[in-house]
Write an enzyme that holds these catalytic residues in place. Structure first.
Site, PDB file in Angstrom:
ATOM      1  N   TYR A 147      -6.450  11.216 -64.249  1.00 53.53           N
ATOM      2  CA  TYR A 147      -6.564  12.511 -63.563  1.00 53.53           C
ATOM      3  C   TYR A 147      -5.814  12.400 -62.244  1.00 53.53           C
ATOM      4  CZ  TYR A 147      -8.805  16.533 -61.192  1.00 53.53           C
ATOM      5  OH  TYR A 147      -9.045  17.708 -60.517  1.00 53.53           O
ATOM      6  N   ASP A 242      -0.810   6.605 -58.493  1.00 56.90           N
ATOM      7  CA  ASP A 242      -1.812   7.499 -57.907  1.00 56.90           C
ATOM      8  C   ASP A 242      -2.984   6.621 -57.453  1.00 56.90           C
ATOM      9  OD1 ASP A 242      -3.574  10.530 -58.917  1.00 56.90           O
ATOM     10  OD2 ASP A 242      -3.907   9.109 -57.299  1.00 56.90           O
ATOM     11  N   LYS A 270      -8.828  10.779 -50.347  1.00 51.19           N
ATOM     12  CA  LYS A 270     -10.196  10.261 -50.193  1.00 51.19           C
ATOM     13  C   LYS A 270     -10.372   9.401 -48.932  1.00 51.19           C
ATOM     14  CE  LYS A 270     -10.928  10.591 -55.168  1.00 51.19           C
ATOM     15  NZ  LYS A 270     -11.971  11.570 -55.431  1.00 51.19           N
TER      16      LYS A 270
HETATM   17  P1  KE4 Z   1      -8.545  15.957 -54.835  1.00 52.72           P
HETATM   18  O1  KE4 Z   1      -7.618  17.130 -54.977  1.00 52.72           O
HETATM   19  O2  KE4 Z   1      -9.840  16.172 -55.579  1.00 52.72           O
HETATM   20  O3  KE4 Z   1      -8.751  15.508 -53.386  1.00 52.72           O
HETATM   21  O4  KE4 Z   1      -7.837  14.677 -55.507  1.00 52.72           O
HETATM   22  C1  KE4 Z   1      -7.414  14.767 -56.843  1.00 52.72           C
HETATM   23  C2  KE4 Z   1      -7.334  13.383 -57.430  1.00 52.72           C
HETATM   24  C3  KE4 Z   1      -6.099  12.793 -57.579  1.00 52.72           C
HETATM   25  N1  KE4 Z   1      -5.962  11.548 -58.101  1.00 52.72           N
HETATM   26  C4  KE4 Z   1      -7.063  10.844 -58.473  1.00 52.72           C
HETATM   27  C5  KE4 Z   1      -6.872   9.465 -59.037  1.00 52.72           C
HETATM   28  C6  KE4 Z   1      -8.353  11.397 -58.332  1.00 52.72           C
HETATM   29  O5  KE4 Z   1      -9.440  10.685 -58.728  1.00 52.72           O
HETATM   30  C7  KE4 Z   1      -8.501  12.684 -57.793  1.00 52.72           C
HETATM   31  C8  KE4 Z   1      -9.848  13.354 -57.635  1.00 52.72           C
HETATM   32  N2  KE4 Z   1     -10.972  12.615 -58.107  1.00 52.72           N
HETATM   33  C9  KE4 Z   1     -12.121  13.416 -58.551  1.00 52.72           C
HETATM   34  C10 KE4 Z   1     -13.225  12.467 -59.013  1.00 52.72           C
HETATM   35  N3  KE4 Z   1     -12.804  11.534 -59.974  1.00 52.72           N
HETATM   36  C11 KE4 Z   1     -12.615  14.330 -57.490  1.00 52.72           C
HETATM   37  C12 KE4 Z   1     -13.995  14.900 -57.712  1.00 52.72           C
HETATM   38  C13 KE4 Z   1     -13.958  16.348 -58.050  1.00 52.72           C
HETATM   39  O6  KE4 Z   1     -13.049  16.787 -58.782  1.00 52.72           O
HETATM   40  O7  KE4 Z   1     -14.872  17.051 -57.578  1.00 52.72           O
END
Ligand code: KE4
Length: 430
Positions: A147, A242, A270
């Protein structure tokens, strides 16, 4: 075991659902895959979160990764307070952005230049556009179950919430765009080679979570990341790591430090915001200089490099840069892992745990779990039962089998012992 009193969360959830789709601002928070009412959190401190009913939990969600220092760390809070008094946003460059950029570059030698944005999604989306603009190629390769945020090109066989809700290919993404996203199987080099053979000269980048956390935690097989580095170099494609989860998590310099691989671009988020909205993408200077206003690839953001978020990020990374930090974090994680391993072994419940440092997932299935297909074979009903068994015993973990758990520097040995005992109790109900 008495069920939790969640009257206030229930009341708020009803109110929230009237005005916010699903009552949440991000789907995975809705407890859909584990059942029950999502807990509305009132406050957090150190290793604990407290919900609106006054229930206190040891927290292993860690806001999905950022809270590696623990919640409301005094240095982060005071940095935010100090910044807020000087105004919250200027839409102009600030010294803090240069400081944070240098802290990031100091930890990631593959990053010659970096641009700050406001989320991991924005960082990944921008990195993909930059890779396409720099190479003049349209296709990208991603891996099933990984993701990279919810930008259109990324929502193809995606992980995290998309996997949790079985929407890995979201409606609303035009087929004309989705066809440029090719998917390979994580840990399967041949699946990557095949894509390059069939799309010679057309692939701009391979985008990968070097340590996936979004199908649950999966480990890269020995040589897998090296192979991606070699293939992309041979084929004139960019390698994009990523590290939104793994950056500053699995090591100060992320997975690329751990595995000794230098990608062309890195995506971060994060932890670098210390809990405030910061994303970043950076890498080779020649690639990054293709970005406007130097080059033609456009990317922008009103709140990019926001002074409060940057102040929190600087405080967080400075704290993490202190000697011995990752040794301490690793000891905590090792202790917890050993205790949980013992609890699972004793219970006889079939599970498989993947862990890299302080991020881990216990899959409810016999192992090994090495990719999307094996992760998806997990018994999500059993996971849900374990989740609630822990919750009833004051332990808050990810409300989805396909996420990671995180130990923070604030978890004490007593907290970890409590967690292991709670796991034993939860498993005794199986
Ligand atoms: P954000 O747009 O959510 O800040 O980041 C996206 C993203 C990009 N790359 C990786 C590897 C990520 O894990 C994420 C976001 N992670 C999720 C949880 N696995 C965020 C939680 C959510 O969607 O509420």
């Amino acid at each position: 075991m008495a069920r939790l009193e969640t009257k206030q969360s229930k009341k708020l959830f009803l109110a929230a659902k009237k005005i916010i789709p699903g009552g949440v601002n991000s789907p995975v928070r809705a407890f859909r895959s584990v059942g029950g009412t999502p807990l509305f959190i009132a406050r957090a401190k150190g290793a604990t979160v407290t919900d609106v009913d006054g229930n206190v939990f040891l927290d292993y969600v860690s806001s999905w990764g950022p809270m590696i220092l623990g919640h409301a760390h005094p240095k982060v809070v005071s940095a935010i307070r100090g910044a807020a008094g000087k105004g919250t946003s200027y839409g102009a460059p600030t010294e803090g952005e240069v400081t944070l950029a240098n802290l990031i570059r100091g930890a990631f030698p593959s990053i010659s230049k970096v641009r700050l944005v406001s989320s991991g999604t924005e960082a990944a989306m921008s990195a993909v556009r930059l890779a396409r603009g720099f190479t003049g190629r349209d296709k990208i390769v991603k891996f099933e179950g990984c993701y990279h945020g919810h930008a259109d090109s990324m929502l193809v066989k995606a992980g995290s919430g998309a996997l949790t809700f079985g929407q890995p290919d979201s409606p609303g993404v035009p087929a004309d765009l989705a066809r440029h996203t090719l998917t390979a199987t994580f840990n399967d080099v041949a699946s990557v080679r095949r894509l390059f053979e069939r799309n010679r000269g057309k692939i701009a980048a391979v985008v990968v979570e070097p340590v996936p956390g979004n199908m649950g935690v999966v480990l890269p097989a020995p040589g897998f990341l090296d192979a991606l580095r070699k293939i992309t170099r041979q084929e004139g494609a960019l390698l994009v790591f990523d590290e939104v989860i793994s950056g500053f998590r699995v090591a100060f310099g992320g997975a690329q430090e751990l595995f000794g691989i230098a990608p062309d671009l890195t995506v971060l988020g994060k932890i670098i915001g210390g809990g405030l909205p910061v994303g970043a993408f950076g890498g080779r200077g020649d690639v990054m200089d293709a970005l406007s206003p130097v080059g033609p690839v456009y990317q922008a953001g009103t709140l990019s490099g926001n002074p409060l978020a940057v102040a929190a990020g600087i405080a967080c990374l400075k704290e993490l840069s202190r000697k011995g930090t990752y040794g301490k974090l690793g000891e905590k994680a090792d202790y917890l892992a050993e205790g949980l391993h013992g609890a699972f072994a004793k219970s006889g419940v079939p599970t498989w745990t993947n862990r890299v440092g302080s991020m881990w997932t216990t899959f409810f299935r016999k192992g090994p779990v090495v990719d999307y297909a094996s992760a998806k074979g997990s018994d999500t009903a059993a996971y849900a039962k374990y989740f609630h068994g822990l919750l009833d015993r004051g332990i808050y973990t990810a409300p989805s089998q396909f996420e990671a758990g995180f130990v923070s520097l604030a978890h004490t040995r007593k907290d970890l012992d409590r967690t292991i005992a709670a796991a034993r109790g939860a498993l005794a109900q199986f």
